[in-house]
Design a protein around this motif. Structure first.
Motif, short mmCIF file in Angstrom:
data_model
loop_
_atom_site.label_atom_id
_atom_site.label_comp_id
_atom_site.label_asym_id
_atom_site.label_seq_id
_atom_site.Cartn_x
_atom_site.Cartn_y
_atom_site.Cartn_z
N ARG A 1 0.86 -1.18 0.00
CA ARG A 1 0.00 0.00 0.00
C ARG A 1 0.89 1.23 0.00
NH1 ARG A 1 -4.86 -0.92 4.47
NH2 ARG A 1 -5.59 -2.95 3.67
N GLY A 2 0.41 2.29 -0.63
CA GLY A 2 1.15 3.53 -0.66
C GLY A 2 0.37 4.65 -0.02
N SER A 3 1.08 5.72 0.33
CA SER A 3 0.44 6.93 0.83
C SER A 3 1.24 8.13 0.36
CB SER A 3 0.37 6.92 2.36
OG SER A 3 -0.31 8.08 2.83
N ASP A 4 0.56 9.05 -0.30
CA ASP A 4 1.22 10.23 -0.86
C ASP A 4 0.29 11.43 -0.70
OD1 ASP A 4 3.24 11.64 -2.29
OD2 ASP A 4 2.16 11.35 -4.18
N PRO A 5 -0.04 11.79 0.54
CA PRO A 5 -1.09 12.79 0.77
C PRO A 5 -0.79 14.17 0.21
CG PRO A 5 0.08 12.28 2.81
CD PRO A 5 0.51 11.27 1.81
N ASP A 6 0.47 14.50 0.03
CA ASP A 6 0.83 15.83 -0.49
C ASP A 6 1.06 15.83 -2.00
OD1 ASP A 6 0.81 16.86 2.14
OD2 ASP A 6 2.85 16.14 2.46
N GLY A 7 0.93 14.66 -2.62
CA GLY A 7 1.24 14.57 -4.04
C GLY A 7 0.14 15.13 -4.93
N VAL A 8 0.55 15.87 -5.94
CA VAL A 8 -0.38 16.45 -6.91
C VAL A 8 0.08 16.06 -8.30
CG1 VAL A 8 -1.37 18.57 -7.86
CG2 VAL A 8 -0.89 18.41 -5.41
N SER A 9 -0.78 15.42 -9.06
CA SER A 9 -0.43 15.01 -10.43
C SER A 9 -0.25 16.24 -11.30
CB SER A 9 -1.53 14.12 -11.01
OG SER A 9 -1.68 12.93 -10.26
#
Length: 341
Positions: A32-40
């Motif tokens: 599982r991944g988590s990238d809460p600050d990531g914006v495509s």
């Protein structure tokens, strides 16, 4: 065999894509991944972040780091911006998860020491992501050296050149990356020399500039670093982002080692089929051979299962970080700088 739970904390680093793909393909792993600050920033896989990337790769996703750690992963891969390594390692260690941390270990000496203290206090293992160490060509070089066939080493020349990492703009922001090409590329070769020689780096002399990509980068894009070791070896490293935007591949790494018994040169990313695209006239390069990332990940996962500390460990991370920090100080002062012990 019980499947290991592996979390990937942040998709900021471009390597996160390969890690997610490799882990998802392993039958004994749940990822599982988590990238809460990531914006495509676009539609291609390299431009996706957050849930968009997880969905594109078909992996599980947690909306926050807290949610992912509440899942009780056996281990995590920290693939954030360099300046966030300390925060995420400390949180993972406190949750009892072993850690594979992207390189460089940290952007400051204080953060590097804090990472060491956090994993030791929690009793978890930390491995630094140096995949080139797992190349078969380096293994052969190491075996040749250990057998005494090269004689006494006296000089090393290394290159780690790549394209400007535009899909992840933070690489050229010193506040997030800790520097430019120096922070990004010196550590790979410093790790190989650490593994090969077991010698201590004594001094670093470095020069750098931002002539290449001056309009697009906020940090140095080209640098030459000279390192002296306590076994008498002098190593010269070209760590520049000197590949053009039209390059068929991201870059590469080479290492030439000279000793009293001869020289050995390796090019771990060298095997490739070459051609020209008929429609554009641009070069094509299709690399083949073993996937170093998979070998590194498998070593890490095996260590998580058997409880044996894998290499390169947190102390290797600190030694390679010390070389980067000395190089940065040398660039600032114009002097030769002693490496922190």
């Amino acid at each position: 065999m019980t499947a290991l739970r592996i979390g990937v904390l942040s998709f900021a680093h471009t390597h996160a894509i390969g890690y997610l793909q490799a882990l998802a393909a392993m039958p004994d792993v749940e990822v599982r991944g988590s990238d809460p600050d990531g914006v495509s920033t676009g539609d291609s896989v390299g431009e996706l972040r957050g849930r968009d990337l997880a969905d594109a790769l078909g992996v599980g996703y947690a909306e926050s780091v807290d949610e992912l750690l509440a899942w009780a992963p056996d281990a995590v891969v920290v693939a954030s911006e360099n300046a966030r390594h300390r925060e995420l390692v400390e949180r993972a260690a406190a949750a009892g998860a072993h850690v594979l941390c992207e390189k460089p270990l940290a952007t400051t000496w204080a953060d590097g020491l804090a990472i060491r203290d956090a994993v030791e206090a929690a009793g978890v293992m930390l491995m630094v992501a140096f995949p080139v160490r797992f190349a078969s060509s380096f293994a052969r070089l190491q075996a040749t050296h250990d057998a005494g066939a090269i004689g006494q080493l006296f000089a090393v020349r290394g290159t780690n050149n790549g394209m400007l990492p535009l899909t992840r703009a933070w690489f050229t922001d010193p506040a997030l990356s800790g520097g430019g090409a120096l922070a990004d590329h010196v550590v790979h070769l410093a790790d190989l020399l650490d593994a090969l020689m077991g010698a201590r780096a004594l001094t670093v002399t470095a020069v750098a500039n931002r002539t290449l990509h001056a309009d697009r980068a906020r940090a140095e894009t080209a640098a030459l670093v000279t390192i002296t070791y306590d076994n008498g070896v002098v190593a010269a490293i070209d760590c520049s982002w000197s590949k053009p935007d039209t390059s068929a591949v991201w870059g590469g790494l080479t290492l030439d080692v000279a000793g009293t018994g001869g020289t050995v040169s390796i090019d771990p990313f060298g095997p490739a089929a070459h051609g020209i695209a008929a429609d554009t006239g641009l070069p094509i390069e299709a690399r083949y051979g073993a996937d170093f990332d998979q070998a590194m990940l498998r070593t890490f996962l095996d260590a998580v299962r058997n409880g044996t500390q894998p290499q390169p460990d947190v102390r290797v991370g600190l030694r390679t970080l010390a070389i980067v920090l000395a190089a940065q100080e040398s660039v600032r002062t114009g002097r030769t700088v002693s490496v922190a012990d």
